[in-house]
Design a protein around this motif. Structure first.
Motif, PDB file in Angstrom:
ATOM      1  N   TYR A  25     -32.481  36.424  23.188  1.00  0.00           N
ATOM      2  CA  TYR A  25     -31.366  35.662  22.477  1.00  0.00           C
ATOM      3  C   TYR A  25     -31.784  34.345  21.922  1.00  0.00           C
ATOM      4  O   TYR A  25     -31.160  33.162  22.520  1.00  0.00           O
ATOM      5  N   GLY A  80     -23.797  43.663  32.952  1.00  0.00           N
ATOM      6  CA  GLY A  80     -24.697  43.721  32.060  1.00  0.00           C
ATOM      7  C   GLY A  80     -24.738  42.448  31.113  1.00  0.00           C
ATOM      8  O   GLY A  80     -25.439  42.179  30.390  1.00  0.00           O
ATOM      9  N   THR A  81     -23.888  41.627  31.460  1.00  0.00           N
ATOM     10  CA  THR A  81     -23.534  40.399  30.609  1.00  0.00           C
ATOM     11  C   THR A  81     -24.363  38.998  31.478  1.00  0.00           C
ATOM     12  O   THR A  81     -23.845  38.945  32.705  1.00  0.00           O
ATOM     13  N   TRP A  82     -25.051  38.332  30.907  1.00  0.00           N
ATOM     14  CA  TRP A  82     -25.608  37.168  31.377  1.00  0.00           C
ATOM     15  C   TRP A  82     -24.542  36.169  31.294  1.00  0.00           C
ATOM     16  O   TRP A  82     -23.825  35.979  30.452  1.00  0.00           O
ATOM     17  N   ASP A 123     -24.407  38.637  25.834  1.00  0.00           N
ATOM     18  CA  ASP A 123     -24.704  39.995  25.815  1.00  0.00           C
ATOM     19  C   ASP A 123     -25.284  40.499  24.448  1.00  0.00           C
ATOM     20  O   ASP A 123     -25.172  39.848  23.415  1.00  0.00           O
ATOM     21  N   ASP A 124     -25.511  41.885  24.503  1.00  0.00           N
ATOM     22  CA  ASP A 124     -26.175  42.447  23.231  1.00  0.00           C
ATOM     23  C   ASP A 124     -25.181  42.400  22.004  1.00  0.00           C
ATOM     24  O   ASP A 124     -25.589  42.986  21.016  1.00  0.00           O
ATOM     25  N   TYR A 125     -24.106  42.175  22.268  1.00  0.00           N
ATOM     26  CA  TYR A 125     -22.798  42.871  21.441  1.00  0.00           C
ATOM     27  C   TYR A 125     -22.045  41.640  20.828  1.00  0.00           C
ATOM     28  O   TYR A 125     -21.476  41.653  19.675  1.00  0.00           O
TER      29      TYR A 125
END
Length: 97
Positions: free
Chosen positions: A82, A41-43, A18-20
């Motif tokens: 990513y 929202g997490t791949w 994810d973005d975080y």
């Protein structure tokens, strides 16, 4: 928001992206991680752990699943977003554009 949970009957490596956070790796299938909740929202993707020939993995979503909310990851888009996870993305998206 949908939160899939994964469970398995053999050991698998579960990859979360994810973005975080950087790539998170979880060894699932042991009693401590018989299932795992993945935040919306997490791949995520998984594959059998080294030395394990196969895994049975299921995904349960809540609230109810709607195909209009489903998005299959694109290798190119995930690599662009990513780049630090290129190895995992390439392994988990073999055959995808």
């Amino acid at each position: 928001a949908q939160a899939p949970s994964l469970h398995s009957f053999r050991f698998i490596l579960l990859k979360l992206l994810d973005d975080y956070l950087p790539v998170t790796e979880l060894l699932a299938g042991n009693p401590q991680h018989a299932q795992y909740v993945v935040k919306a929202g997490t791949w995520f993707g998984s594959f059998p752990n080294e030395g394990t020939a196969f895994s049975l993995v299921g995904c349960t979503v809540a609230p109810g699943f709607d195909f209009s909310d489903f998005e299959l990851g694109s290798r190119a888009a995930l690599l662009a977003q990513y780049p630090e996870a290129a190895g995992e993305i390439e392994k988990l998206t073999d055959g995808l554009p």
